[in-house]
Design an enzyme around this catalytic site. Sequence first.
Site, short mmCIF file in Angstrom:
data_model
loop_
_atom_site.label_atom_id
_atom_site.label_comp_id
_atom_site.label_asym_id
_atom_site.label_seq_id
_atom_site.Cartn_x
_atom_site.Cartn_y
_atom_site.Cartn_z
N LYS A 81 -15.29 1.66 0.77
CA LYS A 81 -14.36 1.60 1.90
C LYS A 81 -13.53 2.89 1.99
CE LYS A 81 -10.99 -0.76 -1.00
NZ LYS A 81 -10.66 -2.06 -1.60
N ARG A 119 -3.29 -12.39 -0.63
CA ARG A 119 -3.73 -11.58 0.50
C ARG A 119 -4.74 -12.44 1.25
NH1 ARG A 119 -6.02 -5.65 -1.02
NH2 ARG A 119 -7.92 -6.84 -1.33
N TYR A 151 12.41 24.20 1.57
CA TYR A 151 13.33 23.34 2.34
C TYR A 151 14.34 22.66 1.44
CZ TYR A 151 10.02 23.54 6.28
OH TYR A 151 9.21 23.94 7.29
N MET A 182 4.36 21.49 4.68
CA MET A 182 3.21 20.88 5.33
C MET A 182 1.89 21.54 4.89
SD MET A 182 2.48 20.07 9.36
CE MET A 182 4.00 19.17 9.60
C1 PLP Z 1 -10.99 -2.17 -2.94
C2 PLP Z 1 -11.55 -3.42 -3.50
C3 PLP Z 1 -12.26 -3.43 -4.70
C4 PLP Z 1 -12.35 -2.22 -5.61
O1 PLP Z 1 -11.14 -2.07 -6.31
P1 PLP Z 1 -11.02 -0.97 -7.48
O2 PLP Z 1 -9.70 -1.25 -8.07
O3 PLP Z 1 -11.09 0.35 -6.80
O4 PLP Z 1 -12.16 -1.20 -8.38
C5 PLP Z 1 -12.87 -4.60 -5.10
N1 PLP Z 1 -12.77 -5.72 -4.34
C6 PLP Z 1 -12.08 -5.75 -3.19
C7 PLP Z 1 -12.00 -7.02 -2.41
C8 PLP Z 1 -11.44 -4.62 -2.74
O5 PLP Z 1 -10.74 -4.65 -1.60
#
Ligand code: PLP
Length: 373
Positions: free
Chosen positions: A37, A136, A265, A313
């Site tokens: 992802k 979640r 800054y 930046m």
């Molecule tokens: C992102 C994610 C993972 C991977 O998590 P890591 O900590 O990067 O191994 C596994 N399962 C779900 C549902 C996720 O959203």
Amino acid sequence: MAYPPNLVIIDLSALAHNFKVLKDLVSPGTRIMGIVKSDAYGHGSISVSRSLVEHGVDRLGVAHLSEALELRRSGIGVPVVILCGIKTRDDAAAVIENRFIPVLFDTEKAKMLGEESARRGVTLQVQVKVDTGMGRLGIPVSELGDALRSVTAHRSLTVEGLTSHFSSADEEGREFTELQIRTFKSAVELGRQMGLDLRVNNLANSAGIAGYRDSHFDMVRPGILLYGGQPSPSRSSLLNLKPVMEFKGEVLQVREMPDQTPISYGRTYCTKGRQKIAVTSAGYGDGLPWSLSNRGKALIRGIRANVVGRVCMNMTMVDVTSLPDVRPGDEVVFLGSQKGQTITGDDMAKMAQTISYDIFCSLGQRNRKKTVP
Ligand SMILES: *Cc1c(COP(=O)(O)O)cnc(C)c1O
């Protein structure tokens, strides 16, 4: 063609190495779903996915349908799981056409997918998400029986397994994670008692894979470990993983500053005596955390030099007083190795008070990338 001075370098041989380490860690029958992802945590989802497929990954996991479609368009044919589910009837159609495996966490989407696959006369494999303590996505275990009944009422849907997610497997204390594992086991038992043939149950993220053998079930879902990062920057690992991402820029100018000269800054840093300051080519607009201001490091000529003043930046100032001949154009390694010195994602995460996931996503998504085999 003019290129920006900064470059993210992705080492696919390090990725392959990390995949092999994980493959050797889990039982032979345990499937691996590589999590790609957010553009493979900023590493480039197409090249990362191709490499994982080549090395025998069983599945890929993405957050959204759009990411899954991009993989298919690039000719990646392995099963792809859509972790955040789908939204519309058109989405359902695309899932069915591409044989994606959606994660279900409400009965309304189950109805959509069930009707759409029935209409086409096909059966669709789905995963059902249980909330075992992450708070979640997911169905609470107390409502799981009803939810599974309403999903399986659609004869065109096959629940191939249950899925759930850890909230704290990267932390010191083990109690809550062990409770999540027990809760997940009871959820799987409940489903089996209902007569479901649950064969692809999965719970473990990277922290679960590394720390809890009995969380592996039928499939594991590594993300950060594939990329050579740790689930938490404060934990070290016994696994011999290699960093996959590097981020390099260059020195734009070197200046000799007199005592008490304010830098950047807000004048949050003032020189203490005569100091030599290198102005470097990357800042928060290039994905460096602003929180590295006055706390970060960068490698120049093999020396770990301190970030001084606020990160800008597109520039960051670095103290190179101890380096005799730094010049404009010299390589600056913000993440990665130079002459035997290394700044890992976890080093940077610690300094920036974040996690390596955040570092990789922001650097990877903002910079020109060079992928090396
Ligand atoms: C992102 C994610 C993972 C991977 O998590 P890591 O900590 O990067 O191994 C596994 N399962 C779900 C549902 C996720 O959203």
